[in-house]
Design a protein around this motif. Structure first.
Motif: not given
Length: 1011
Positions: A701, A708, A720, A722, A729, A785, A804
């Motif tokens: 994050t 994010n 959000k 990865f 995600e 996500f 995003g």
């Protein structure tokens, strides 16, 4: 009289007062229009949007909302446009004083009363639009004085009487809309005098007679809609010579005759030909292929005969082909040519005399095809495997043909399929297991074939299935517990007429939403499981023609909705239980050909001899006289038998009780020992989750960067991220543990999501309970996500896109909203009835509904969820002990405010408010809701007549006719029925799903019909 007197003298007095400063003529004209507008405002009873607040003395009337004045005469009103402003009241006759008015648009409001005759004084009026209101009475005849009128729209009101012949003097009139009223009489021939007319809509009235020949004089006509007005006779031949015509709609009448052979040449601009539900005969003209703009041909339910022209493949814009219920003959080589129609969406050739094999060229049809129906024809051979090349197919119906062989179609490639109808053929082999991949599948009809083998247990993965009919095949083996326990089944489960064996699984008790269950004429045996008493929604239960034994279950008395019960031709013994008399709604009862004995009751359904069949039970006696049974003899043998039974039974019962107490003591002691050894910090999970550390989440994050953040809730923030280790995600919900209740929310969400899995529930990938780098406790939940953000932002604000970043929210179309509503309802039904425990979500609202890349809805945020044990009914709470109402304002069920415990009905209420919000665009805490007005009462008071006034304006533009309004009305009624104050009166969620699916299917069909 006093009002009329004042209306005359006040302008005159004003003119005298202002004559010292202004030109008297100008002052009088200005005041005339202003006073007319004030009179208009006084006739308005409700102005919920307060659009008329600007109509005050602080502004010149030309600056009032909806008012426009002219250039040459800057003080005179030339346009009054208050379209879709939710105004309630009558239309003041003083609008007749606005003598410079050119446009009057009050569409989509709630005006009632009569249309004032004074409108006939508006000689400059060009556009009069009063559609979708509640105007009553006759159409004013003196509208004929508005000689400059070009557009007259009175559609969708409550107007009665005849269509005034005087309207023929409106020689500039281009569009005439009088449909969806209650007009009577015939179509006046004088309409033929309206030489400028290009559009005419008279549909959905109570007219009669014939279409007058004079209409053929309308040389500029483009659109003609005479749908559902009871006209008879033939269409005037001259109508087919008006080359400008693009759409003809005469559905649902009693017209007859033949279509001209050269129709495609004389109507070269034709786009839609709608002749359904009439009595037309003869061949379909080949010349229609010359109308190159043709998008829709709808001629179902007539008597057309001959071949289907293969030349239709030349129609590049063709989308909708509906030829069902005629007398057409063909070998289906038509499909070879239809492959050229690249946007074809709907094909219905059912109920004709089509022969031959469905050609392989079906694989080359348009990828847009959603409906393919060839039922009730004379097709043979197998289903071509190329059917899987239609990825958007939703309705597939090949029923009532002579199709044979095994079904080898790989249904996994038809992922959007909702209706699969293969009944009444000669299919053999096993039921294809690939059906399990059809996550949208709702209806399966395969009855009356020769399918063999067992029922695939994998059908249980079709979590949206509400009808499963496999009756009258050659199926064998036992009934899979997974199938008979499929809780989505709510309309029909029919396995009758097969060779199924074994006992009925106890999982039958999971069919709590099912209306009809038919297991008749198989080889089932054993006792009927007592769990059947949990099938509280059953209306029809057929178990006849098996080998069930034992006594008739007492628990059948719990099926209070039962209308028909047939358990004949089995081996039931014992007496007729008195509990059957408690089934108040029972209309038919068949107990014949069993081994029943004893006295027949004289209560309930047994008082109606014609509703009960008892034949073949020779030891029955008593009952009402009409049953013609022997009288029951009472002997001392019964007393002797009772005494003997007591002597045997009492010692056995005492021993059983002692043994039971001993077992319970051992279990209690064992559990106490185990509990001392346990030291659990959080609920365990059934499935193996990803192991994710705090450091990995920090990296994923960008250090929990503010950039994010994609959401902020009551107990924390959502980021959000990865995850590099798995390359996906994720959405990371970080709990703010300083907030009271956050830890309990974390525990509640973990417990709720521990074992449940459903396509419409947000998938929990992992949890992290650790210590951060500063030594503080850290708790987070890691989810899939959702690239399309949450429903709240689509309905009311800015939306988070795939990158995003926030951007303007897109508009959800009506069909999108229907799909999302069904997704949410399906998830709630699963939570309530789809697992071993009942889960109450407790906080259903738009911000907790997430949308993936395909706009499929997923419910998330189980921080207020409660789990009800399926055994004890105990509510497990993972919250603080606060007595405050939990949930979100506006969505919380009213009974919670009175201290009632959480319940399924509470979730149903929240769902209803969400549903009404989706289709009105109004939040439940909208500022316009004051006093006792709320979203429920707001919608309820506007149904049914003013439903189009309250629909979300962003989808109102989609209005394509009656199907749109019917869809909106049906959805609103569901929302109202689910949000009534009394919890017990709210709809069941399975009924909601069933109704919404029907609404969606009907709307899709009508939408395709309208092109």
């Amino acid at each position: 009289m006093a009002i009329k007197w004042l209306s005359f003298y006040i302008p005159l007095m004003w003119s005298c007062l202002c004559s010292f400063k202004f030109n008297p003529a100008t002052c009088l004209q200005n005041e005339t229009d202003r006073l007319a507008l004030i009179s208009f405002k006084k006739a308005i009873l409700q102005d919920r949007f307060q659009v008329l607040n600007s109509w005050n003395d602080s502004l010149h009337h030309c600056n009032w909302h909806g008012v426009s004045c002219g250039r040459r005469h800057p003080d005179r009103v030339v346009a009054l446009n208050l379209n879709s402003q939710d105004l309630v009241g009558s239309l003041s006759p003083y609008v007749g004083n606005l003598s410079f008015l050119r446009l009057m648009n009050f569409q989509n409001n709630s005006f009632h009363g009569q249309i004032p005759q004074e409108i006939g004084r508006l000689r400059r009026l060009r556009y009069l639009i009063l559609s979708n209101n509640s105007f009553q009475g006759n159409i004013p005849t003196n509208l004929s004085h508005c000689s400059n009128l070009k557009f007259l729209d009175l559609i969708d009101n409550r107007l009665v009487g005849n269509i005034p012949a005087e309207l023929d003097s409106l020689r500039k009139l281009g569009a005439l809309g009088l449909g969806r009223n209650k007009l009577t009489g015939s179509i006046p021939p004088s309409i033929g005098n309206l030489s400028s007319l290009w559009q005419i809509f008279l549909g959905e009235n109570d007219l009669k007679g014939q279409i007058p020949e004079e209409i053929s004089r309308l040389g500029n006509l483009e659109n003609l809609a005479f749908t559902d007005i009871n006209v008879t006779g033939e269409i005037p031949p001259g109508l087919f010579n008006i080359s400008s015509i693009s759409e003809i709609s005469v559905d649902n009448n009693q017209l007859h005759g033949r279509l001209p052979s050269d129709i495609g040449l004389t109507l070269p601009n034709l786009r839609a030909l709608r002749f359904s539900d009439n009595r037309f005969t003869g061949p379909i003209p080949i010349s229609l292929s010359n109308a190159s703009a043709l998008k829709e041909i709808s001629i179902q339910s007539n008597r057309f005969s001959g071949l289907v022209p293969k030349e239709f493949g030349m129609l590049q814009h063709l989308m909708y082909l509906e030829f069902a219920q005629n007398q057409l003959q063909d070998d289906l080589s038509l499909f070879n040519s239809l492959t050229n129609c690249t946007i074809l969406t709907y094909i219905d050739l059912s109920s004709n005399f089509l022969k031959g094999t469905l050609p392989n060229s079906v694989a080359n049809l348009s990828k847009h095809v959603q409906v393919l129906s060839l039922s009730e024809n004379q097709l043979h051979n197998a289903i071509p495997l190329g059917i899987v090349n239609l990825p958007n197919l939703r309705f597939f119906d090949l029923s009532s043909n002579y199709l044979t062989g095994p079904v080898l179609v790989d249904f996994e490639k038809l992922g959007r399929l909702e209706y699969l109808v293969l009944e009444n053929n000669k299919f053999t082999g096993i039921i294809p297991s690939s059906i399990r991949y059809l996550s949208f599948l709702s209806f399966v009809f395969m009855k009356f074939n020769n399918f063999n083998g067992s029922i695939p247990a994998s059908l249980a993965t079709c979590r949206n299935l509400i009808v499963l009919d496999l009756s009258h095949n050659s199926l064998s083996g036992s009934i899979p517990p997974e199938v008979i326990g499929l809780q989505s089944l709510s309309i029909l489960l029919d396995l009758s007429g097969n060779g199924l064996t074994g006992p009925v699984p106890s999982e039958i008790g999971l069919l709590q939403n099912l209306a009809q269950l038919d297991l008749s004429d198989n080889r089932l045996f054993g006792i009927v499981p007592s769990t059947i008493g949990k099938c509280s929604s059953l209306e029809l239960l057929r178990l006849q023609g098996n080998s069930f034994d034992g006594e008739i279950p007492q628990v059948l008395s719990a099926l209070q909705g039962l209308l028909e019960l047939d358990i004949s031709r089995n081996n039931f013994s014992g007496g007729i239980p008195d509990s059957l008399t408690q089934l108040r709604g029972l209309k038919y009862l068949n107990l014949s050909f069993n081994q029943l004995h004893g006295m027949v009751p004289k209560r309930g359904i047994f008082l109606n001899a014609s509703a009960v069949s008892l034949m073949g039970n020779n030891d029955l006696c008593g009952g009402i006289t009409e049953m013609k049974l022997p009288s029951c003899l009472i002997t001392n043998s019964k007393k002797n038998n009772l005494s003997l039974a007591l002597k045997v039974t009492i010692p056995v019962v005492v021993a059983a009780i002692f043994f039971g107490l001993l077992v319970c003591s051992l279990i209690f002691w064992h559990r106490k020992r185990i509990s001392r050894k346990k030291n659990i910090s959080m609920p365990s999970f059934e499935h193996q989750f990803l192991r994710i550390s705090y450091a990995e989440l920090l990296k994923a994050t960008d250090g929990f960067s503010l950039a994010n953040i994609i959401g902020v809730g009551s107990y924390g923030s959502v980021y959000k991220g990865f995850l590099e280790q798995v390359g996906i995600e994720v959405a990371v919900k970080v709990l703010n543990l300083q907030r009271r209740g956050a830890s309990n929310s974390f525990m509640s969400e973990c417990q709720a999501l521990r074992t449940i899995r459903h396509r419409n529930l947000l998938k929990l990938l992992s949890v992290c309970s650790s210590i951060d780098f500063e030594g503080y406790d850290f708790k987070a939940l890691i989810y899939e996500f959702m690239v399309n953000g949450n429903l709240e932002k689509w309905l009311h604000g800015r939306n988070v896109g795939e990158d995003g970043q926030e951007g303007e929210s897109g508009n959800l179309k009506l069909i999108d909203r229907l799909n999302i509503a069904i997704d949410i309802a399906t998830a709630i039904e699963y939570l309530h009835n789809g697992s071993s425990s009942t889960i109450i979500h407790g906080d259903l609202k738009p911000s907790n509904v997430l949308l993936d890349e395909e706009m499929t809805a997923h419910i998330g945020d189980f921080g207020l969820a409660k789990i009800v044990s399926s055994i004890s009914g105990e509510v497990h709470r993972y919250q603080s002990s606060s007595t405050a109402i939990k949930g979100s304002i506006g969505y919380v069920a009213p009974e919670y405010g009175l201290g009632d415990p959480v319940s399924k009905e509470g979730d149903v209420y929240s769902y209803a408010i969400l549903l009404l919000e989706m289709f009105t665009g109004k939040k439940p805490i909208d500022e316009s809701f004051k006093d006792d007005l709320n979203l429920h009462t707001f919608v309820e008071t506007n149904l049914p007549d003013r439903v189009m006034e309250i629909v979300d304006p962003r989808i109102a533009f989609e209005d394509g006719g009656g199907s749109f309004k019917d869809c909106i009305l049906s959805v609103m009624r569901i929302g109202v029925a689910c949000s009534v104050e009394q919890p017990g009166e709210r709809m069941k969620m399975r009924d909601v799903i069933s109704e919404l699916i029907k609404i969606r299917c009907s709307y899709l069909k009508e939408s395709l019909n309208q092109g």
